[in-house]
Motif scaffolding. Sequence first.
Motif, PDB file in Angstrom:
ATOM      1  N   GLY A 103       0.807  -1.209   0.000  1.00 13.35           N
ATOM      2  CA  GLY A 103       0.000   0.000   0.000  1.00 13.35           C
ATOM      3  C   GLY A 103       0.842   1.261   0.000  1.00 13.35           C
ATOM      4  N   HIS A 104       1.899   1.262   0.824  1.00 12.00           N
ATOM      5  CA  HIS A 104       2.797   2.416   0.862  1.00 12.00           C
ATOM      6  C   HIS A 104       3.512   2.600  -0.472  1.00 12.00           C
ATOM      7  N   TYR A 105       3.864   1.484  -1.105  1.00 10.11           N
ATOM      8  CA  TYR A 105       4.535   1.579  -2.394  1.00 10.11           C
ATOM      9  C   TYR A 105       3.598   2.205  -3.436  1.00 10.11           C
ATOM     10  N   LEU A 106       2.351   1.737  -3.462  1.00  8.77           N
ATOM     11  CA  LEU A 106       1.386   2.313  -4.395  1.00  8.77           C
ATOM     12  C   LEU A 106       1.169   3.795  -4.117  1.00  8.77           C
ATOM     13  N   PHE A 107       1.117   4.164  -2.841  1.00  2.00           N
ATOM     14  CA  PHE A 107       0.947   5.572  -2.486  1.00  2.00           C
ATOM     15  C   PHE A 107       2.054   6.420  -3.119  1.00  2.00           C
ATOM     16  N   GLY A 108       3.288   5.945  -3.003  1.00  4.00           N
ATOM     17  CA  GLY A 108       4.409   6.685  -3.573  1.00  4.00           C
ATOM     18  C   GLY A 108       4.319   6.816  -5.079  1.00  4.00           C
ATOM     19  N   ARG A 109       3.907   5.720  -5.735  1.00  5.14           N
ATOM     20  CA  ARG A 109       3.783   5.776  -7.188  1.00  5.14           C
ATOM     21  C   ARG A 109       2.659   6.729  -7.603  1.00  5.14           C
ATOM     22  N   PHE A 110       1.511   6.614  -6.944  1.00  8.55           N
ATOM     23  CA  PHE A 110       0.380   7.472  -7.292  1.00  8.55           C
ATOM     24  C   PHE A 110       0.724   8.942  -7.076  1.00  8.55           C
ATOM     25  N   LYS A 111       1.381   9.227  -5.974  1.00 10.70           N
ATOM     26  CA  LYS A 111       1.764  10.603  -5.676  1.00 10.70           C
ATOM     27  C   LYS A 111       2.658  11.158  -6.775  1.00 10.70           C
ATOM     28  N   GLY A 112       3.528  10.295  -7.296  1.00  9.62           N
ATOM     29  CA  GLY A 112       4.477  10.717  -8.325  1.00  9.62           C
ATOM     30  C   GLY A 112       3.818  11.178  -9.602  1.00  9.62           C
ATOM     31  N   PHE A 113       2.672  10.592  -9.956  1.00  6.47           N
ATOM     32  CA  PHE A 113       2.040  11.078 -11.182  1.00  6.47           C
ATOM     33  C   PHE A 113       0.679  11.723 -10.946  1.00  6.47           C
ATOM     34  N   GLY A 114       0.532  12.323  -9.749  1.00  5.09           N
ATOM     35  CA  GLY A 114      -0.558  13.263  -9.535  1.00  5.09           C
ATOM     36  C   GLY A 114      -1.899  12.679  -9.179  1.00  5.09           C
ATOM     37  N   GLY A 132       1.436   6.403  10.016  1.00  2.92           N
ATOM     38  CA  GLY A 132       2.656   7.054  10.502  1.00  2.92           C
ATOM     39  C   GLY A 132       3.665   7.359   9.423  1.00  2.92           C
ATOM     40  N   GLN A 133       3.644   6.625   8.328  1.00  9.34           N
ATOM     41  CA  GLN A 133       4.647   6.807   7.275  1.00  9.34           C
ATOM     42  C   GLN A 133       4.250   7.899   6.283  1.00  9.34           C
ATOM     43  N   THR A 134       2.975   8.001   5.979  1.00 10.34           N
ATOM     44  CA  THR A 134       2.539   8.928   4.933  1.00 10.34           C
ATOM     45  C   THR A 134       1.725  10.117   5.449  1.00 10.34           C
ATOM     46  N   GLY A 135       1.193  10.001   6.695  1.00  8.54           N
ATOM     47  CA  GLY A 135       0.327  11.051   7.212  1.00  8.54           C
ATOM     48  C   GLY A 135      -1.081  11.012   6.652  1.00  8.54           C
TER      49      GLY A 135
END
Length: 389
Positions: A103-114, A132-135
Amino acid sequence: MSNSEKGVLYGTDEAADKQKALRASGNMDAGFQEMADKVYAHLTDEISKKIFEARLKYAAEKDLGYITGLESKYRNLNSDMQVYVEKIQKGAHVMIYGAGVAGHYLFGRFKGFGVNVDCFIDQDESKGPVDGQTGIKVITEKDLIDNKELYGGKTVVISYPVKPVAHEVRKRLIDEIGIDEKNIIMGIFDWRNNQGQYFDYFAPGENEVFVDCGCFDGATCFNFAGWCGSKGFEHIYSFEADPKNYEKSKELLAPLGKCELFPYGTSDANKKVYFASDAFETSCIISREEAEKKNFEGVTEIETVALDDVLAGKRVTFIKMDIEGAEYEALMGARKLIMENRPRMAISVYHKFEDFVTLADLVLSMHPDYQIAYRHYGFDDLETVMYVE
């Protein structure tokens, strides 16, 4: 034999030194453009040229749109990924089911392309109310039921990579919570074309001998065997450094036969290195500085080997590498093997911005008559594979 003589035989050290300097600088300069022009001249088709041009612009300007904007005819996307392309556009709002590693990995990818992640959904209440990791807010299935007007119409992306678990969650979301199935997208295994990757460019030959650097869960070895089909294959040498993934793969690959699995990473030498081990496909070699930043949590020491040493004297026809940014060092440690066997290769070239150029330049220093092709299997900047023959 002197080092200079080895350089002539097994790929020039001068080329390797140029690449090391570039990787250390992190900058595109005249030397990089010179390498890029050289590689471009070896590209085999229009698809490869389009992908190369998009990655070159992305490397220069850091605008992901150059890659996500590639026409579908230039990307090897399966039908599931087309759903992602249609539903998860820049500016979209989604909820990720599962506040764990995937889930955290997907969050990072999604954030990267808006793409906006509004919240995580997780049945483990201890992970909330804020991750705690992403807020990002963490809600439970009960919260979904109690707030259907707020959450019911949003897209849910199930992050679990294990299909039976993901399907169970999907069924529960539909049957018990009332989420429309059209608003549910299945997990990690759907966001790239895993079936064709590494094997849809080449046709199998007779008596193939496969080297799999980055075994992960063993699936690639089975895909290789399926690719060989009725021709069969001679042997598989597979390498997996993550201890948990190694044990899983050892059991799974046993029925395949003619397959040796090694508990090592592949690099330019036999040595011990720090390794971020999460039993996921993103486990990777890290520096001591990176290990210290993590306070050594989830960090272990592993052994790496040079393919030139462990496979000395072996016949090899096909090398695949997907090792989270360690491909350059692994190729350096396989120069003799590549020079002597001239294998076809499928190499991941997206982990570092310069890989699509420098890794191609490196293999061309070993065999200047190699031809290069690129295929792209993801809907963002991940999963670009370089094919060498």
